[in-house]
Design an enzyme around this catalytic site. Sequence first.
Site, mmCIF file in Angstrom:
data_model
loop_
_atom_site.group_PDB
_atom_site.id
_atom_site.type_symbol
_atom_site.label_atom_id
_atom_site.label_comp_id
_atom_site.label_asym_id
_atom_site.label_seq_id
_atom_site.Cartn_x
_atom_site.Cartn_y
_atom_site.Cartn_z
ATOM 1 N N THR A 404 13.209 -5.756 0.511
ATOM 2 C CA THR A 404 12.251 -4.947 1.263
ATOM 3 C C THR A 404 12.910 -4.499 2.565
ATOM 4 O O THR A 404 13.881 -5.098 3.012
ATOM 5 C CB THR A 404 10.977 -5.785 1.535
ATOM 6 N N THR A 422 9.749 -1.206 -0.369
ATOM 7 C CA THR A 422 10.268 -2.338 -1.147
ATOM 8 C C THR A 422 10.670 -1.930 -2.553
ATOM 9 O O THR A 422 10.135 -0.962 -3.102
ATOM 10 C CB THR A 422 9.194 -3.449 -1.222
ATOM 11 N N GLY A 498 9.143 -11.137 1.699
ATOM 12 C CA GLY A 498 8.096 -11.791 0.906
ATOM 13 C C GLY A 498 6.964 -12.279 1.795
ATOM 14 O O GLY A 498 6.619 -11.636 2.790
HETATM 15 N N1 GLY Z 1 7.474 -6.998 -2.728
HETATM 16 C C1 GLY Z 1 7.150 -7.314 -1.396
HETATM 17 C C2 GLY Z 1 5.706 -7.351 -1.147
HETATM 18 O O1 GLY Z 1 5.067 -6.379 -1.501
HETATM 19 O O2 GLY Z 1 5.167 -8.297 -0.630
#
Ligand code: GLY
Length: 596
Positions: A404, A422, A498
């Site tokens: 991200t 992301t 994350g």
């Molecule tokens: N893939 C990162 C998020 O959307 O939390």
Amino acid sequence: MLKPIDRRQLIARLALLGLSSTGLSTLAACQGPPTGAAASRRKHHAVRYKNGAVAADHPLASEVGVDVLRAGGNAIDAAIAVNATLGVVRPYSCGLGGGGFLVAHDERTGRSWAMNARETAPKGVWESYFTDLRSSGGPEGASRYGGHAVAVPGTPNGLFLAHRTHGTMSMSRLLAPAAEIARDGFEADASHVGAVNSLAGVRARLPWTKTISQWTWKQWCLEGTVEVGSKLSNQALADTLDALGRHGIDAWRSGTIPTGLARVARASGGKLNVASLAEYRADEIKPLTLENRFFGATIVTMPPPSSGGIAIAQILATYERLLEAAGRPSLDSAMGRHLLIEAMKPAFALRARYLADPAFAPVPVDELLEEALIEKMVSEIETDRARTAQEIDDGLQLPDDEGTSHLCVIDGQRHAVAWTSTINGTFGSFVGDPESGILLNNEMDDFTTIQGEANLYGLRQSDWNLPVPGKRPLSSMSPTILLDEDGSIEAIAGASGGPRIISATLQVLLGMSYGDLDAATAIDRSRVHHQWRPDSIRYEEDHSQAGSDWRTSLENMGHTFDDAPRGVAVVQAIRVHPDGFDPASDPRKLGVAAGY
Ligand code: GLY
């Protein structure tokens, strides 16, 4: 069968959050030094730019944004150019094959707006898709690697929506710098090499991924030989960016680009299809705006399917009350950190249980932000003891990811943009299309993949987040803007990493707002993260003035720490002063901010 969540059920559930009422009575005795004074020992000499500023996690991207501002573009123009450039120079984090959220505030008009360009599940998947795949002998890690992991990208539609509604320069002008860098090449840095090592590790652990990652391995990893300073270019991606600049979003909806993307995803079993790509729409939506949420400040942030906005609002509101009752301890003191961690735990427990795509689930947004809930969360926190995850709730866990990237822009008219993009994991699904040069996301893993069971990361989420065509997976991305009591922009922030996005964004906002730190110092501070489960504090090597005594104090209260320090996300931020802008990019990913 999933049952709707109603308010009574929520309150009853909250009553089970299992807390004693030691409460705030002993808080006042636990004062720490004033944060501002402590922090000043590490103060950077922040530059204040008068005309505009950009904080991206790659120096080339920040420079591209400032060039657009200098050429007369507004913050949206600059953000579009920066986003497209990040897709080239941080290919393992974001790009045309991914999705994102944008939050903006225009100080002149007082209007805030947001954009939901989150990926969706493609036509042809169903709730038990990954369970069924596993029982029919599908590959290990199918929700994370290869075609099954690919959701319908949203970033191209997001770029064009932001441009149509708020841009002023031509799209070909805004995509040109990204195309030029893709064509001429750029040098890999240590962050890129780290991402390549991560991909190499997965290829060694799961040999089947060698086939599906072939293009990515060659294109972005130079077959494992990439080192700091290696030149990387992507002619096909440059041509794709040129085509989008010339023909607009139509070039994404039909023709060789969608056909090629669907072909490569389906070659390893995925469901991505041309119809889903053609029908995808990004949405301009109302952001979550919460007045007087933190010492008088207004928070402008992302509503569901982001979980970040609600969690940040809950934690800040809880933490404000705790800090006040404790006599405003330093953020870096043991008490400052204990209270923050205890405030994080119930917010993350609620996130896992109640948050999902509101187009598909009855997300109780108002109830989750009610004063009564915040008061309850505050009253149940103890000043001298860590509560166990079991005490907080007996439910579910959170996903993890690294691929991200977050950018912040502000222009001279004080239009501010926070945009997080992301492709989910590092190098997304590993599946790329040689014809268009696009690497596809693995956002399907942000859904609940196997109902009632831990996913690949040993983590769980609610059934509201099971995949359904058109549904957007729950996200932690938290682009956020803080306004002061007068409605002036005070700070812009967001992160990658994350679930750590939530805790890192809020700690940097706290540093700038409560701690009165410049943006770089607020970002440099070592951070902590607790996501309720696993019931352990993730922490960074402590280079702050607080030393490591705070850890011993927290251990004495019953907190458990991870075995070793690790990074807690990557944050970009801009602190806004009446006389100028103070941008900073996170050194953890070698970002460099710019302004003029
Ligand atoms: N893939 C990162 C998020 O959307 O939390």
